[in-house]
Scaffold this motif. Structure first.
Motif, PDB file in Angstrom:
ATOM      1  N   ASP A  74       0.816  -1.212   0.000  1.00 56.12           N
ATOM      2  CA  ASP A  74       0.000   0.000   0.000  1.00 56.12           C
ATOM      3  C   ASP A  74       0.849   1.262   0.000  1.00 56.12           C
ATOM      4  OD1 ASP A  74      -2.626  -1.305   0.242  1.00 56.12           O
ATOM      5  OD2 ASP A  74      -1.898  -1.918   2.219  1.00 56.12           O
ATOM      6  N   MET A  75       2.100   1.146   0.474  1.00 55.10           N
ATOM      7  CA  MET A  75       2.979   2.308   0.511  1.00 55.10           C
ATOM      8  C   MET A  75       4.427   1.843   0.609  1.00 55.10           C
ATOM      9  SD  MET A  75       2.514   3.829   4.372  1.00 55.10           S
ATOM     10  CE  MET A  75       3.749   5.097   4.037  1.00 55.10           C
ATOM     11  N   LEU A  76       5.347   2.808   0.466  1.00 53.20           N
ATOM     12  CA  LEU A  76       6.776   2.532   0.529  1.00 53.20           C
ATOM     13  C   LEU A  76       7.384   3.131   1.787  1.00 53.20           C
ATOM     14  CD1 LEU A  76       7.775   3.511  -3.147  1.00 53.20           C
ATOM     15  CD2 LEU A  76       7.056   1.259  -2.305  1.00 53.20           C
ATOM     16  N   PHE A  77       8.456   2.489   2.267  1.00 50.93           N
ATOM     17  CA  PHE A  77       9.202   3.017   3.408  1.00 50.93           C
ATOM     18  C   PHE A  77      10.688   2.932   3.104  1.00 50.93           C
ATOM     19  CE2 PHE A  77      11.519   2.524   7.418  1.00 50.93           C
ATOM     20  CZ  PHE A  77      11.059   3.628   8.115  1.00 50.93           C
ATOM     21  N   GLY A  78      11.407   4.051   3.329  1.00 51.75           N
ATOM     22  CA  GLY A  78      12.833   4.095   3.090  1.00 51.75           C
ATOM     23  C   GLY A  78      13.627   4.244   4.373  1.00 51.75           C
ATOM     24  N   PRO A  79      14.410   3.227   4.764  1.00 47.22           N
ATOM     25  CA  PRO A  79      15.228   3.335   5.980  1.00 47.22           C
ATOM     26  C   PRO A  79      16.354   4.359   5.784  1.00 47.22           C
ATOM     27  CG  PRO A  79      15.029   1.048   5.232  1.00 47.22           C
ATOM     28  CD  PRO A  79      14.558   1.916   4.122  1.00 47.22           C
ATOM     29  N   ASN A 106      12.436   7.355   7.872  1.00 47.58           N
ATOM     30  CA  ASN A 106      12.730   7.652   9.268  1.00 47.58           C
ATOM     31  C   ASN A 106      13.982   8.508   9.408  1.00 47.58           C
ATOM     32  OD1 ASN A 106      14.287   5.177   8.498  1.00 47.58           O
ATOM     33  ND2 ASN A 106      15.079   5.385  10.582  1.00 47.58           N
ATOM     34  N   ARG A 107      14.071   9.193  10.523  1.00 50.28           N
ATOM     35  CA  ARG A 107      15.304   9.877  10.913  1.00 50.28           C
ATOM     36  C   ARG A 107      16.097   8.942  11.810  1.00 50.28           C
ATOM     37  NH1 ARG A 107      11.280  13.866  12.274  1.00 50.28           N
ATOM     38  NH2 ARG A 107      11.310  15.663  10.856  1.00 50.28           N
ATOM     39  N   LYS A 108      17.412   9.128  11.835  1.00 50.98           N
ATOM     40  CA  LYS A 108      18.231   8.340  12.747  1.00 50.98           C
ATOM     41  C   LYS A 108      17.959   8.730  14.199  1.00 50.98           C
ATOM     42  CE  LYS A 108      20.901   5.638  10.202  1.00 50.98           C
ATOM     43  NZ  LYS A 108      20.999   4.173  10.352  1.00 50.98           N
ATOM     44  N   GLU A 109      17.684  10.025  14.414  1.00 49.66           N
ATOM     45  CA  GLU A 109      17.385  10.501  15.762  1.00 49.66           C
ATOM     46  C   GLU A 109      16.069  11.261  15.733  1.00 49.66           C
ATOM     47  OE1 GLU A 109      20.631  12.850  17.130  1.00 49.66           O
ATOM     48  OE2 GLU A 109      22.072  11.208  17.087  1.00 49.66           O
ATOM     49  N   ALA A 110      15.294  11.124  16.781  1.00 51.90           N
ATOM     50  CA  ALA A 110      13.993  11.780  16.850  1.00 51.90           C
ATOM     51  C   ALA A 110      14.155  13.299  16.888  1.00 51.90           C
ATOM     52  CB  ALA A 110      13.228  11.313  18.082  1.00 51.90           C
ATOM     53  N   LYS A 111      13.287  13.983  16.193  1.00 51.30           N
ATOM     54  CA  LYS A 111      13.277  15.448  16.167  1.00 51.30           C
ATOM     55  C   LYS A 111      12.458  15.943  17.354  1.00 51.30           C
ATOM     56  CE  LYS A 111      12.130  19.192  12.932  1.00 51.30           C
ATOM     57  NZ  LYS A 111      11.505  19.483  11.606  1.00 51.30           N
ATOM     58  N   ASP A 112      12.994  16.924  18.104  1.00 53.03           N
ATOM     59  CA  ASP A 112      12.296  17.388  19.305  1.00 53.03           C
ATOM     60  C   ASP A 112      11.605  18.731  19.107  1.00 53.03           C
ATOM     61  OD1 ASP A 112      14.431  19.071  19.166  1.00 53.03           O
ATOM     62  OD2 ASP A 112      15.326  18.503  21.100  1.00 53.03           O
ATOM     63  N   HIS A 113      11.481  19.160  17.833  1.00 50.40           N
ATOM     64  CA  HIS A 113      10.750  20.399  17.553  1.00 50.40           C
ATOM     65  C   HIS A 113       9.950  20.204  16.271  1.00 50.40           C
ATOM     66  CE1 HIS A 113      14.535  20.641  15.295  1.00 50.40           C
ATOM     67  NE2 HIS A 113      13.876  21.393  14.428  1.00 50.40           N
ATOM     68  N   GLY A 114       9.144  21.209  15.918  1.00 51.85           N
ATOM     69  CA  GLY A 114       8.295  21.065  14.745  1.00 51.85           C
ATOM     70  C   GLY A 114       7.317  19.926  14.941  1.00 51.85           C
ATOM     71  N   GLY A 116       8.141  16.854  15.209  1.00 53.96           N
ATOM     72  CA  GLY A 116       8.731  15.900  16.144  1.00 53.96           C
ATOM     73  C   GLY A 116       8.744  14.481  15.611  1.00 53.96           C
ATOM     74  N   GLY A 117       9.268  13.584  16.431  1.00 51.58           N
ATOM     75  CA  GLY A 117       9.252  12.169  16.084  1.00 51.58           C
ATOM     76  C   GLY A 117      10.367  11.747  15.137  1.00 51.58           C
ATOM     77  N   ARG A 118      10.347  10.446  14.792  1.00 50.09           N
ATOM     78  CA  ARG A 118      11.361   9.871  13.912  1.00 50.09           C
ATOM     79  C   ARG A 118      10.868   9.630  12.505  1.00 50.09           C
ATOM     80  NH1 ARG A 118      14.155   4.702  16.246  1.00 50.09           N
ATOM     81  NH2 ARG A 118      15.391   5.078  14.371  1.00 50.09           N
ATOM     82  N   LEU A 119       9.570   9.701  12.285  1.00 47.74           N
ATOM     83  CA  LEU A 119       9.006   9.383  10.974  1.00 47.74           C
ATOM     84  C   LEU A 119       8.645  10.642  10.199  1.00 47.74           C
ATOM     85  CD1 LEU A 119       6.687   6.415  11.998  1.00 47.74           C
ATOM     86  CD2 LEU A 119       8.948   6.293  10.938  1.00 47.74           C
ATOM     87  N   VAL A 120       8.915  10.589   8.899  1.00 50.02           N
ATOM     88  CA  VAL A 120       8.624  11.719   8.010  1.00 50.02           C
ATOM     89  C   VAL A 120       7.851  11.186   6.812  1.00 50.02           C
ATOM     90  CG1 VAL A 120       9.598  13.598   6.634  1.00 50.02           C
ATOM     91  CG2 VAL A 120      10.796  12.818   8.688  1.00 50.02           C
ATOM     92  N   GLY A 121       6.884  11.971   6.332  1.00 53.06           N
ATOM     93  CA  GLY A 121       6.135  11.580   5.141  1.00 53.06           C
ATOM     94  C   GLY A 121       4.734  11.129   5.472  1.00 53.06           C
ATOM     95  N   ALA A 122       4.198  10.264   4.625  1.00 49.71           N
ATOM     96  CA  ALA A 122       2.823   9.799   4.801  1.00 49.71           C
ATOM     97  C   ALA A 122       2.705   8.912   6.038  1.00 49.71           C
ATOM     98  CB  ALA A 122       2.392   9.014   3.561  1.00 49.71           C
ATOM     99  N   PRO A 123       1.543   8.904   6.686  1.00 49.21           N
ATOM    100  CA  PRO A 123       1.331   8.008   7.831  1.00 49.21           C
ATOM    101  C   PRO A 123       1.511   6.552   7.394  1.00 49.21           C
ATOM    102  CG  PRO A 123      -0.423   9.640   7.678  1.00 49.21           C
ATOM    103  CD  PRO A 123       0.358   9.749   6.411  1.00 49.21           C
ATOM    104  N   SER A 144      13.407  -1.233  10.710  1.00 53.02           N
ATOM    105  CA  SER A 144      12.255  -0.733   9.957  1.00 53.02           C
ATOM    106  C   SER A 144      10.980  -1.456  10.373  1.00 53.02           C
ATOM    107  CB  SER A 144      12.489  -0.911   8.454  1.00 53.02           C
ATOM    108  OG  SER A 144      13.589  -0.152   8.010  1.00 53.02           O
ATOM    109  N   ILE A 145      11.076  -2.762  10.547  1.00 54.75           N
ATOM    110  CA  ILE A 145       9.915  -3.552  10.969  1.00 54.75           C
ATOM    111  C   ILE A 145       9.367  -3.032  12.292  1.00 54.75           C
ATOM    112  CG2 ILE A 145       9.248  -5.817  11.879  1.00 54.75           C
ATOM    113  CD1 ILE A 145      11.007  -7.068   9.723  1.00 54.75           C
TER     114      ILE A 145
END
Length: 230
Positions: A74-79, A106-114, A116-123, A144-145
């Motif tokens: 249903d979607m793609l994920f890039g490590p 994903n980001r290697k480290e979680a973002k603590d502003h904006g 936030g979190g480690r994931l970017v892009g579509a849910p 990734s799993i």
């Protein structure tokens, strides 16, 4: 369901990819030290697909293999990090072929502003296809799993450019299975590969490049020593 193309079509695609990787300087022969400390006679560095033309062509190979594999997603994920570029490029190529799918990374480290979190892009939702360059130990796939499952989605398949078909290492020791075999058999994910070490060997057997037979002997000796049998 098989994740490979019919034999003749898959072989043609693989040969084209090996030629492309050599022409791009991504696949090289010589003496290289792998992450496992092995002295390998060849090296594959996807980071050298480093301009728009190469990346676009690479995405075509991925998309062709994915579409014709019949794998469901249903979607793609890039490590992070190489998978970010690969998943993005493959999403563009799939859209060009008529199938627009969401992607995330994903980001290697979680973002603590904006946001936030480690994931970017579509849910992360539904069946997720992980796109990466190679699998050495399956570490990136396991990470990734975990991220995909934490988000409530299903890690379903992995697409990689080349299967080295060699023994993985666990706790510093060789095991009989390869990383791809481990992902298929132990983690239960489908795996789509554009090419395998066998395809590189066939390319060399055809004498399609200078010193092909010299390189062939070294690659076959390496395969004999480290090739996966599990």
């Amino acid at each position: 369901m098989s994740t490979l193309l019919p034999d003749t079509t898959r072989a043609e695609l693989a040969r084209e990819f090996v030629t492309f990787a050599l022409d791009s300087g991504v696949l090289r022969f010589g003496e290289f030290t792998t992450k496992a400390g092995r002295q390998s006679p060849y090296f594959f560095n996807a980071g050298l697909f480093d301009d728009g033309g190469k990346l676009g062509r690479l995405a075509q190979f991925y998309a062709h293999a994915i579409v014709h594999s019949g794998v469901e997603f249903d979607m793609l994920f890039g490590p992070a990090y190489k998978g970010i570029v690969l998943a993005s490029a493959v999403a563009i190529e799939l859209a060009r072929l008529g199938r627009s799918v969401p992607f995330a990374y994903n980001r290697k480290e979680a973002k603590d502003h904006g946001e936030g979190g480690r994931l970017v892009g579509a849910p992360l939702r539904g069946k997720v296809l992980i796109v990466d360059d190679v699998m050495s130990a399956g570490t990136a796939v396991r990470e990734s799993i975990a991220l995909i499952q934490e988000a409530g989605a299903t890690p379903h398949a992995v697409a990689v450019a080349i299967d080295r078909q060699e023994k993985a290492t666990e706790n510093g020791r060789d095991v009989d299975h390869s990383a791809v075999q481990y992902v298929r058999q132990q983690l239960g994910l489908e795996v789509v590969t554009i090419s395998q070490l066998d395809d590189v060997i066939r390319y060399l057997q055809d004498g399609a490049m200078p010193d092909a037979l010299q390189h062939l002997g070294r690659v076959e000796a390496y395969r004999s020593r480290y090739g996966a049998t599990g």
